[in-house]
Write an enzyme that holds these catalytic residues in place. Sequence first.
Site, PDB file in Angstrom:
ATOM      1  N   SER A 126       6.999   1.247   0.613  1.00 45.06           N
ATOM      2  CA  SER A 126       5.935   0.619  -0.162  1.00 45.06           C
ATOM      3  C   SER A 126       6.386   0.439  -1.603  1.00 45.06           C
ATOM      4  O   SER A 126       7.180   1.234  -2.115  1.00 45.06           O
ATOM      5  CB  SER A 126       4.711   1.541  -0.122  1.00 45.06           C
ATOM      6  OG  SER A 126       3.781   1.177  -1.107  1.00 45.06           O
ATOM      7  N   ALA A 127       5.824  -0.571  -2.258  1.00 45.28           N
ATOM      8  CA  ALA A 127       6.092  -0.767  -3.684  1.00 45.28           C
ATOM      9  C   ALA A 127       5.583   0.413  -4.503  1.00 45.28           C
ATOM     10  O   ALA A 127       5.937   0.548  -5.678  1.00 45.28           O
ATOM     11  CB  ALA A 127       5.420  -2.044  -4.156  1.00 45.28           C
ATOM     12  N   THR A 128       4.795   1.272  -3.881  1.00 45.50           N
ATOM     13  CA  THR A 128       4.301   2.454  -4.594  1.00 45.50           C
ATOM     14  C   THR A 128       5.460   3.349  -5.061  1.00 45.50           C
ATOM     15  O   THR A 128       5.308   4.100  -6.020  1.00 45.50           O
ATOM     16  CB  THR A 128       3.296   3.238  -3.705  1.00 45.50           C
ATOM     17  OG1 THR A 128       2.552   4.117  -4.513  1.00 45.50           O
ATOM     18  CG2 THR A 128       3.977   4.011  -2.595  1.00 45.50           C
ATOM     19  N   TYR A 150       0.753  10.408  -1.090  1.00 42.94           N
ATOM     20  CA  TYR A 150       1.138   9.314  -0.189  1.00 42.94           C
ATOM     21  C   TYR A 150       2.472   8.718  -0.637  1.00 42.94           C
ATOM     22  O   TYR A 150       3.406   8.574   0.159  1.00 42.94           O
ATOM     23  CB  TYR A 150       0.044   8.225  -0.188  1.00 42.94           C
ATOM     24  CG  TYR A 150       0.502   6.919   0.429  1.00 42.94           C
ATOM     25  CD1 TYR A 150       0.704   6.814   1.798  1.00 42.94           C
ATOM     26  CD2 TYR A 150       0.767   5.794  -0.371  1.00 42.94           C
ATOM     27  CE1 TYR A 150       1.147   5.616   2.366  1.00 42.94           C
ATOM     28  CE2 TYR A 150       1.203   4.603   0.183  1.00 42.94           C
ATOM     29  CZ  TYR A 150       1.396   4.517   1.551  1.00 42.94           C
ATOM     30  OH  TYR A 150       1.849   3.345   2.108  1.00 42.94           O
ATOM     31  N   LYS A 154       6.569   8.615   1.041  1.00 39.01           N
ATOM     32  CA  LYS A 154       7.470   7.457   1.187  1.00 39.01           C
ATOM     33  C   LYS A 154       8.806   7.758   0.505  1.00 39.01           C
ATOM     34  O   LYS A 154       9.876   7.442   1.051  1.00 39.01           O
ATOM     35  CB  LYS A 154       6.837   6.195   0.580  1.00 39.01           C
ATOM     36  CG  LYS A 154       5.582   5.723   1.284  1.00 39.01           C
ATOM     37  CD  LYS A 154       5.860   5.211   2.698  1.00 39.01           C
ATOM     38  CE  LYS A 154       4.619   4.741   3.409  1.00 39.01           C
ATOM     39  NZ  LYS A 154       4.807   4.549   4.847  1.00 39.01           N
TER      40      LYS A 154
END
Length: 337
Positions: A126-128, A150, A154
Amino acid sequence: MPDTILLTGGAGFIGSHICVELAKAGHRPVVLDNLCNSKPSVMERVGRIIGRPVDFVQGDIRDGDVLRRTLRDFKVRSVIHLAGLKAVGESVSMPLAYYDNNVVGTLRLLEAMEACDVRSIVFSSSATVYGVPKQLPLDESHPLSTTNPYGQTKLVIEGILRDLRQASDRWHICLLRYFNPVGAHESGTIGEDPHGMPNNLMPFVLKVAAGRATELSVWGGDYPTPDGTGVRDYIHVVDLAIGHVRAMERLDTIGCEAINLGTGRGTSVLELVKAFERVNGVRVPFVMKDRRTGDVASCFADPSLAHTRLGWKTERSIDDMCRDAWRWQQFAVAQGL
Ligand code: NAD
Ligand code: UFG
Protein backbone atom coordinates in the site's frame (compact mmCIF):
# COMPACT_ATOMS: atom_id res chain seq x y z
CA MET A 1 -2.04 -25.30 -20.13
CA PRO A 2 -3.32 -22.19 -18.32
CA ASP A 3 -1.33 -21.07 -15.26
CA THR A 4 -3.13 -21.75 -12.00
CA ILE A 5 -2.90 -18.76 -9.68
CA LEU A 6 -3.85 -18.88 -6.01
CA LEU A 7 -5.53 -15.70 -4.78
CA THR A 8 -5.54 -15.41 -1.02
CA GLY A 9 -8.36 -13.01 -0.09
CA GLY A 10 -9.71 -13.45 -3.61
CA ALA A 11 -13.34 -13.02 -2.52
CA GLY A 12 -12.66 -9.42 -1.43
CA PHE A 13 -13.04 -6.14 -3.28
CA ILE A 14 -9.75 -6.20 -5.18
CA GLY A 15 -9.37 -10.00 -5.37
CA SER A 16 -12.77 -10.54 -7.01
CA HIS A 17 -11.78 -8.13 -9.80
CA ILE A 18 -8.40 -9.86 -10.20
CA CYS A 19 -10.24 -13.20 -10.63
CA VAL A 20 -12.12 -11.73 -13.57
CA GLU A 21 -9.01 -10.26 -15.23
CA LEU A 22 -6.97 -13.44 -14.69
CA ALA A 23 -9.69 -15.52 -16.34
CA LYS A 24 -9.96 -13.01 -19.20
CA ALA A 25 -6.19 -13.32 -19.76
CA GLY A 26 -6.48 -17.13 -19.99
CA HIS A 27 -5.27 -18.04 -16.49
CA ARG A 28 -7.05 -20.16 -13.90
CA PRO A 29 -7.77 -18.40 -10.57
CA VAL A 30 -8.21 -20.42 -7.37
CA VAL A 31 -9.51 -18.46 -4.39
CA LEU A 32 -8.69 -19.13 -0.76
CA ASP A 33 -10.63 -16.86 1.60
CA ASN A 34 -12.03 -17.20 5.11
CA LEU A 35 -14.88 -14.78 4.22
CA CYS A 36 -14.22 -12.61 7.28
CA ASN A 37 -14.81 -9.54 5.11
CA SER A 38 -16.66 -10.89 2.08
CA LYS A 39 -19.71 -12.94 1.13
CA PRO A 40 -19.86 -16.39 -0.51
CA SER A 41 -22.17 -15.00 -3.23
CA VAL A 42 -19.22 -12.98 -4.62
CA MET A 43 -17.80 -16.15 -6.13
CA GLU A 44 -21.09 -16.90 -7.90
CA ARG A 45 -21.19 -13.38 -9.30
CA VAL A 46 -17.57 -13.63 -10.50
CA GLY A 47 -18.47 -16.99 -12.07
CA ARG A 48 -21.34 -15.37 -13.97
CA ILE A 49 -19.00 -12.69 -15.37
CA ILE A 50 -16.38 -15.18 -16.56
CA GLY A 51 -18.90 -17.81 -17.69
CA ARG A 52 -17.73 -20.65 -15.47
CA PRO A 53 -17.47 -21.44 -11.76
CA VAL A 54 -14.39 -20.24 -9.87
CA ASP A 55 -12.49 -22.76 -7.75
CA PHE A 56 -13.03 -21.66 -4.16
CA VAL A 57 -11.57 -22.95 -0.90
CA GLN A 58 -12.97 -21.55 2.33
CA GLY A 59 -9.97 -21.39 4.62
CA ASP A 60 -7.61 -19.23 6.61
CA ILE A 61 -4.08 -18.30 5.55
CA ARG A 62 -2.93 -19.12 9.08
CA ASP A 63 -3.85 -22.76 8.48
CA GLY A 64 -0.78 -24.45 6.97
CA ASP A 65 -2.61 -27.71 6.19
CA VAL A 66 -5.27 -26.08 4.06
CA LEU A 67 -2.62 -23.98 2.31
CA ARG A 68 -0.41 -26.96 1.43
CA ARG A 69 -3.40 -28.98 0.29
CA THR A 70 -4.63 -26.16 -1.94
CA LEU A 71 -1.20 -25.46 -3.44
CA ARG A 72 -0.72 -29.17 -4.26
CA ASP A 73 -4.26 -30.14 -5.30
CA PHE A 74 -4.57 -27.28 -7.76
CA LYS A 75 -0.91 -27.40 -8.94
CA VAL A 76 -0.55 -23.69 -8.21
CA ARG A 77 2.18 -21.86 -10.13
CA SER A 78 2.07 -18.41 -8.47
CA VAL A 79 0.30 -16.70 -5.59
CA ILE A 80 -1.35 -13.28 -5.48
CA HIS A 81 -1.54 -12.54 -1.76
CA LEU A 82 -4.35 -10.16 -0.83
CA ALA A 83 -5.74 -11.72 2.37
CA GLY A 84 -5.49 -9.43 5.35
CA LEU A 85 -7.26 -6.92 7.53
CA LYS A 86 -7.16 -3.37 6.16
CA ALA A 87 -8.89 -0.81 8.38
CA VAL A 88 -6.40 1.74 9.68
CA GLY A 89 -8.52 2.88 12.65
CA GLU A 90 -9.36 -0.68 13.72
CA SER A 91 -5.65 -1.58 13.56
CA VAL A 92 -4.92 1.08 16.18
CA SER A 93 -7.42 -0.45 18.62
CA MET A 94 -6.73 -4.12 17.71
CA PRO A 95 -3.01 -4.30 16.85
CA LEU A 96 -2.61 -7.98 17.83
CA ALA A 97 -5.37 -9.06 15.46
CA TYR A 98 -3.64 -7.17 12.66
CA TYR A 99 -0.18 -8.60 13.34
CA ASP A 100 -1.63 -12.09 13.67
CA ASN A 101 -3.78 -12.02 10.56
CA ASN A 102 -1.45 -10.06 8.29
CA VAL A 103 2.09 -10.92 9.46
CA VAL A 104 1.62 -14.40 10.95
CA GLY A 105 -0.74 -15.27 8.09
CA THR A 106 1.89 -14.24 5.54
CA LEU A 107 4.57 -16.29 7.33
CA ARG A 108 2.34 -19.38 7.24
CA LEU A 109 1.66 -18.78 3.55
CA LEU A 110 5.36 -18.41 2.68
CA GLU A 111 6.25 -21.57 4.65
CA ALA A 112 3.57 -23.53 2.79
CA MET A 113 4.75 -22.14 -0.54
CA GLU A 114 8.33 -23.18 0.19
CA ALA A 115 7.16 -26.65 1.24
CA CYS A 116 5.26 -27.01 -2.04
CA ASP A 117 8.05 -25.51 -4.17
CA VAL A 118 5.98 -22.48 -5.24
CA ARG A 119 8.21 -19.40 -5.08
CA SER A 120 6.42 -16.71 -7.10
CA ILE A 121 4.31 -14.15 -5.28
CA VAL A 122 2.63 -10.82 -5.91
CA PHE A 123 1.90 -9.03 -2.63
CA SER A 124 -0.74 -6.36 -1.92
CA SER A 125 1.21 -3.56 -0.34
CA SER A 126 0.00 0.00 0.00
CA ALA A 127 1.04 3.61 -0.51
CA THR A 128 0.64 3.82 3.26
CA VAL A 129 4.27 2.56 3.49
CA TYR A 130 5.45 6.02 2.33
CA GLY A 131 4.10 7.68 5.51
CA VAL A 132 3.87 11.48 5.21
CA PRO A 133 5.07 12.39 1.68
CA LYS A 134 8.35 14.32 1.66
CA GLN A 135 8.00 15.01 -2.05
CA LEU A 136 5.36 14.39 -4.71
CA PRO A 137 4.77 12.43 -6.84
CA LEU A 138 5.79 9.46 -4.72
CA ASP A 139 8.24 7.15 -6.42
CA GLU A 140 9.41 3.79 -5.11
CA SER A 141 12.66 5.25 -3.71
CA HIS A 142 10.75 7.51 -1.29
CA PRO A 143 11.76 6.69 2.34
CA LEU A 144 9.44 4.23 4.07
CA SER A 145 7.66 4.92 7.35
CA THR A 146 4.26 4.44 8.86
CA THR A 147 1.98 5.83 11.55
CA ASN A 148 -0.30 2.90 12.41
CA PRO A 149 -0.26 -0.87 12.98
CA TYR A 150 -1.91 -1.63 9.61
CA GLY A 151 0.88 0.21 7.79
CA GLN A 152 3.42 -1.46 10.04
CA THR A 153 2.17 -4.91 8.95
CA LYS A 154 2.74 -3.92 5.30
CA LEU A 155 6.27 -2.69 6.09
CA VAL A 156 7.13 -5.84 8.04
CA ILE A 157 5.81 -8.10 5.26
CA GLU A 158 7.72 -6.17 2.59
CA GLY A 159 10.86 -6.68 4.73
CA ILE A 160 10.21 -10.42 5.13
CA LEU A 161 9.78 -10.80 1.38
CA ARG A 162 13.00 -8.87 0.66
CA ASP A 163 14.89 -11.11 3.12
CA LEU A 164 13.47 -14.18 1.42
CA ARG A 165 14.78 -13.13 -1.98
CA GLN A 166 18.13 -12.23 -0.36
CA ALA A 167 18.31 -15.79 0.98
CA SER A 168 17.38 -17.50 -2.28
CA ASP A 169 17.18 -16.26 -5.85
CA ARG A 170 14.61 -18.97 -6.54
CA TRP A 171 12.02 -16.56 -5.15
CA HIS A 172 10.31 -14.05 -7.47
CA ILE A 173 8.47 -11.31 -5.63
CA CYS A 174 6.53 -8.23 -6.66
CA LEU A 175 5.40 -5.78 -4.00
CA LEU A 176 2.55 -3.76 -5.48
CA ARG A 177 1.96 -0.48 -3.65
CA TYR A 178 -1.62 0.56 -4.36
CA PHE A 179 -2.86 4.11 -4.12
CA ASN A 180 -6.65 4.56 -3.62
CA PRO A 181 -8.66 1.78 -5.35
CA VAL A 182 -12.28 2.70 -6.16
CA GLY A 183 -14.90 1.85 -8.80
CA ALA A 184 -16.25 -1.55 -9.74
CA HIS A 185 -16.52 -3.99 -12.61
CA GLU A 186 -18.51 -2.46 -15.47
CA SER A 187 -21.23 -5.13 -15.06
CA GLY A 188 -22.00 -3.55 -11.69
CA THR A 189 -22.29 -7.01 -10.10
CA ILE A 190 -19.10 -6.97 -8.00
CA GLY A 191 -17.61 -4.10 -6.02
CA GLU A 192 -16.57 -2.87 -2.61
CA ASP A 193 -18.88 -4.11 0.12
CA PRO A 194 -17.75 -2.65 3.46
CA HIS A 195 -19.44 -3.74 6.70
CA GLY A 196 -21.30 -0.94 8.54
CA MET A 197 -20.59 2.74 7.94
CA PRO A 198 -17.55 3.12 5.71
CA ASN A 199 -14.55 5.32 6.53
CA ASN A 200 -13.26 5.70 2.99
CA LEU A 201 -14.44 8.45 0.68
CA MET A 202 -16.03 6.63 -2.28
CA PRO A 203 -18.02 4.09 -0.21
CA PHE A 204 -19.34 6.98 1.88
CA VAL A 205 -20.26 9.01 -1.21
CA LEU A 206 -22.22 5.96 -2.40
CA LYS A 207 -24.11 5.70 0.90
CA VAL A 208 -25.07 9.37 0.74
CA ALA A 209 -26.08 9.20 -2.94
CA ALA A 210 -28.23 6.15 -2.14
CA GLY A 211 -29.92 8.01 0.74
CA ARG A 212 -28.46 5.65 3.35
CA ALA A 213 -26.60 8.52 5.02
CA THR A 214 -27.73 12.13 5.06
CA GLU A 215 -24.51 13.93 4.16
CA LEU A 216 -20.83 13.49 3.53
CA SER A 217 -18.39 15.03 6.02
CA VAL A 218 -15.50 16.57 4.10
CA TRP A 219 -12.57 16.19 6.46
CA GLY A 220 -10.70 19.50 6.12
CA GLY A 221 -11.09 22.45 3.76
CA ASP A 222 -7.87 24.24 4.69
CA TYR A 223 -5.19 22.01 3.18
CA PRO A 224 -2.56 23.57 0.89
CA THR A 225 -4.33 22.13 -2.17
CA PRO A 226 -6.14 23.99 -5.01
CA ASP A 227 -9.56 23.84 -3.31
CA GLY A 228 -8.40 23.19 0.27
CA THR A 229 -9.61 19.56 0.40
CA GLY A 230 -7.42 16.41 0.52
CA VAL A 231 -5.91 15.16 -2.74
CA ARG A 232 -5.52 11.44 -3.54
CA ASP A 233 -4.61 9.22 -6.47
CA TYR A 234 -7.84 7.26 -7.11
CA ILE A 235 -7.34 4.21 -9.31
CA HIS A 236 -10.10 2.17 -10.96
CA VAL A 237 -10.13 -1.32 -9.44
CA VAL A 238 -10.20 -2.92 -12.91
CA ASP A 239 -7.00 -1.06 -13.90
CA LEU A 240 -5.52 -2.22 -10.59
CA ALA A 241 -6.56 -5.82 -11.28
CA ILE A 242 -4.97 -5.73 -14.74
CA GLY A 243 -1.77 -4.47 -13.09
CA HIS A 244 -1.73 -7.67 -11.01
CA VAL A 245 -2.09 -9.85 -14.09
CA ARG A 246 0.86 -8.06 -15.73
CA ALA A 247 2.97 -8.38 -12.58
CA MET A 248 2.14 -12.07 -12.25
CA GLU A 249 3.00 -12.70 -15.90
CA ARG A 250 6.38 -10.98 -15.52
CA LEU A 251 7.41 -12.47 -12.18
CA ASP A 252 10.13 -14.54 -13.85
CA THR A 253 11.90 -11.30 -14.79
CA ILE A 254 11.57 -9.81 -11.31
CA GLY A 255 13.78 -10.61 -8.30
CA CYS A 256 12.15 -8.66 -5.51
CA GLU A 257 10.76 -5.32 -6.62
CA ALA A 258 8.34 -2.72 -5.26
CA ILE A 259 6.11 -1.09 -7.88
CA ASN A 260 3.50 1.67 -7.47
CA LEU A 261 0.05 1.15 -8.97
CA GLY A 262 -1.56 4.55 -9.36
CA THR A 263 -2.62 6.97 -12.08
CA GLY A 264 -0.13 9.74 -11.28
CA ARG A 265 -3.01 12.22 -11.03
CA GLY A 266 -4.33 13.77 -7.83
CA THR A 267 -8.05 14.46 -7.34
CA SER A 268 -9.47 16.47 -4.44
CA VAL A 269 -12.46 15.41 -2.33
CA LEU A 270 -14.62 18.14 -3.85
CA GLU A 271 -13.52 17.27 -7.41
CA LEU A 272 -14.54 13.68 -6.82
CA VAL A 273 -17.90 14.68 -5.35
CA LYS A 274 -18.62 17.04 -8.28
CA ALA A 275 -17.63 14.39 -10.84
CA PHE A 276 -19.89 11.86 -9.11
CA GLU A 277 -22.86 14.24 -9.17
CA ARG A 278 -22.30 15.22 -12.82
CA VAL A 279 -21.75 11.70 -14.19
CA ASN A 280 -24.59 10.04 -12.29
CA GLY A 281 -27.10 12.88 -12.08
CA VAL A 282 -27.48 12.50 -8.30
CA ARG A 283 -26.90 14.86 -5.39
CA VAL A 284 -24.26 14.26 -2.74
CA PRO A 285 -24.89 16.77 0.07
CA PHE A 286 -21.76 17.53 2.10
CA VAL A 287 -20.60 19.60 5.05
CA MET A 288 -17.09 20.89 5.67
CA LYS A 289 -15.56 19.57 8.89
CA ASP A 290 -12.21 19.78 10.68
CA ARG A 291 -9.30 17.71 9.38
CA ARG A 292 -9.31 13.98 10.22
CA THR A 293 -6.42 12.96 12.47
CA GLY A 294 -3.64 11.24 10.57
CA ASP A 295 -4.64 12.48 7.09
CA VAL A 296 -2.10 14.08 4.76
CA ALA A 297 -2.89 16.94 2.37
CA SER A 298 -1.85 15.22 -0.86
CA CYS A 299 -0.72 11.79 -1.96
CA PHE A 300 -0.21 10.63 -5.54
CA ALA A 301 2.01 8.22 -7.38
CA ASP A 302 4.79 8.37 -9.87
CA PRO A 303 3.57 5.32 -11.86
CA SER A 304 6.43 5.29 -14.40
CA LEU A 305 8.13 2.18 -13.01
CA ALA A 306 4.94 0.16 -13.56
CA HIS A 307 4.98 1.34 -17.15
CA THR A 308 8.60 0.37 -17.81
CA ARG A 309 8.67 -2.88 -15.80
CA LEU A 310 5.14 -4.18 -16.35
CA GLY A 311 4.09 -2.42 -19.57
CA TRP A 312 1.05 -1.20 -17.64
CA LYS A 313 -0.74 2.08 -17.19
CA THR A 314 -4.22 3.06 -16.15
CA GLU A 315 -6.91 3.58 -18.78
CA ARG A 316 -9.97 4.49 -16.76
CA SER A 317 -10.93 8.03 -15.68
CA ILE A 318 -12.46 9.50 -12.53
CA ASP A 319 -15.77 9.62 -14.45
CA ASP A 320 -15.49 5.86 -15.13
CA MET A 321 -14.77 5.24 -11.43
CA CYS A 322 -17.84 7.25 -10.38
CA ARG A 323 -20.14 5.66 -12.97
CA ASP A 324 -19.10 2.07 -12.25
CA ALA A 325 -19.16 2.52 -8.46
CA TRP A 326 -22.72 3.91 -8.67
CA ARG A 327 -23.88 1.06 -10.93
CA TRP A 328 -22.54 -1.40 -8.34
CA GLN A 329 -24.21 0.45 -5.46
CA GLN A 330 -27.58 0.30 -7.21
CA PHE A 331 -27.12 -3.42 -7.89
CA ALA A 332 -26.18 -4.04 -4.25
CA VAL A 333 -29.25 -2.17 -3.00
CA ALA A 334 -31.55 -3.98 -5.46
CA GLN A 335 -30.13 -7.38 -4.44
CA GLY A 336 -30.26 -6.56 -0.72
CA LEU A 337 -26.52 -7.16 -0.37
P1 NAD B 1 -11.14 -6.88 1.34
O1 NAD B 1 -11.32 -6.87 2.81
O2 NAD B 1 -12.30 -6.60 0.48
O3 NAD B 1 -10.49 -8.27 0.88
C1 NAD B 1 -9.62 -9.02 1.70
C2 NAD B 1 -10.12 -10.45 1.72
O4 NAD B 1 -9.23 -11.22 2.54
C3 NAD B 1 -11.53 -10.60 2.29
O5 NAD B 1 -12.33 -11.34 1.39
C4 NAD B 1 -11.32 -11.37 3.60
O6 NAD B 1 -12.42 -12.22 3.88
C5 NAD B 1 -10.03 -12.11 3.32
N1 NAD B 1 -9.23 -12.44 4.49
C6 NAD B 1 -8.83 -11.63 5.50
N2 NAD B 1 -8.10 -12.30 6.38
C7 NAD B 1 -8.00 -13.58 5.93
C8 NAD B 1 -7.36 -14.75 6.40
N3 NAD B 1 -6.69 -14.76 7.56
N4 NAD B 1 -7.44 -15.89 5.68
C9 NAD B 1 -8.15 -15.90 4.51
N5 NAD B 1 -8.79 -14.84 4.03
C10 NAD B 1 -8.71 -13.67 4.73
O7 NAD B 1 -9.93 -5.86 1.03
P2 NAD B 1 -9.39 -5.31 -0.37
O8 NAD B 1 -9.72 -3.86 -0.44
O9 NAD B 1 -9.79 -6.21 -1.46
O10 NAD B 1 -7.83 -5.40 -0.09
C11 NAD B 1 -7.06 -6.51 -0.48
C12 NAD B 1 -5.62 -6.27 -0.07
O11 NAD B 1 -5.16 -5.04 -0.63
C13 NAD B 1 -5.41 -6.16 1.44
O12 NAD B 1 -4.22 -6.82 1.78
C14 NAD B 1 -5.28 -4.68 1.65
O13 NAD B 1 -4.49 -4.39 2.78
C15 NAD B 1 -4.60 -4.22 0.38
N6 NAD B 1 -4.82 -2.81 0.07
C16 NAD B 1 -6.11 -2.36 -0.04
C17 NAD B 1 -6.33 -1.00 -0.30
C18 NAD B 1 -7.73 -0.45 -0.38
O14 NAD B 1 -7.89 0.77 -0.26
N7 NAD B 1 -8.75 -1.26 -0.64
C19 NAD B 1 -5.24 -0.12 -0.46
C20 NAD B 1 -3.95 -0.65 -0.37
C21 NAD B 1 -3.76 -1.99 -0.10
N1 UFG C 1 -12.60 11.87 3.24
C1 UFG C 1 -13.60 12.77 3.54
N2 UFG C 1 -14.75 12.27 4.08
C2 UFG C 1 -14.94 10.94 4.31
C3 UFG C 1 -13.91 10.04 3.98
C4 UFG C 1 -12.74 10.54 3.46
O1 UFG C 1 -13.45 13.97 3.35
O2 UFG C 1 -16.01 10.55 4.81
C5 UFG C 1 -11.35 12.39 2.63
C6 UFG C 1 -10.11 12.12 3.44
O3 UFG C 1 -9.93 13.14 4.39
C7 UFG C 1 -9.04 12.08 2.35
C8 UFG C 1 -9.77 11.49 1.15
O4 UFG C 1 -11.15 11.69 1.40
O5 UFG C 1 -8.64 13.39 2.02
C9 UFG C 1 -9.52 10.01 0.95
O6 UFG C 1 -9.80 9.32 2.16
P1 UFG C 1 -9.93 7.71 2.22
O7 UFG C 1 -10.27 7.38 3.64
O8 UFG C 1 -10.83 7.24 1.15
O9 UFG C 1 -8.46 7.22 1.83
P2 UFG C 1 -7.05 7.49 2.53
O10 UFG C 1 -6.17 8.07 1.48
O11 UFG C 1 -7.19 8.24 3.79
O12 UFG C 1 -6.63 6.03 2.94
C10 UFG C 1 -6.46 5.02 1.94
C11 UFG C 1 -6.71 3.63 2.55
C12 UFG C 1 -5.64 3.31 3.57
C13 UFG C 1 -4.28 3.49 2.99
C14 UFG C 1 -4.13 4.88 2.40
C15 UFG C 1 -2.80 5.07 1.71
O13 UFG C 1 -7.96 3.59 3.17
O14 UFG C 1 -5.77 1.96 3.94
O15 UFG C 1 -5.17 5.10 1.42
O16 UFG C 1 -2.70 4.19 0.65
F1 UFG C 1 -3.37 3.33 3.97
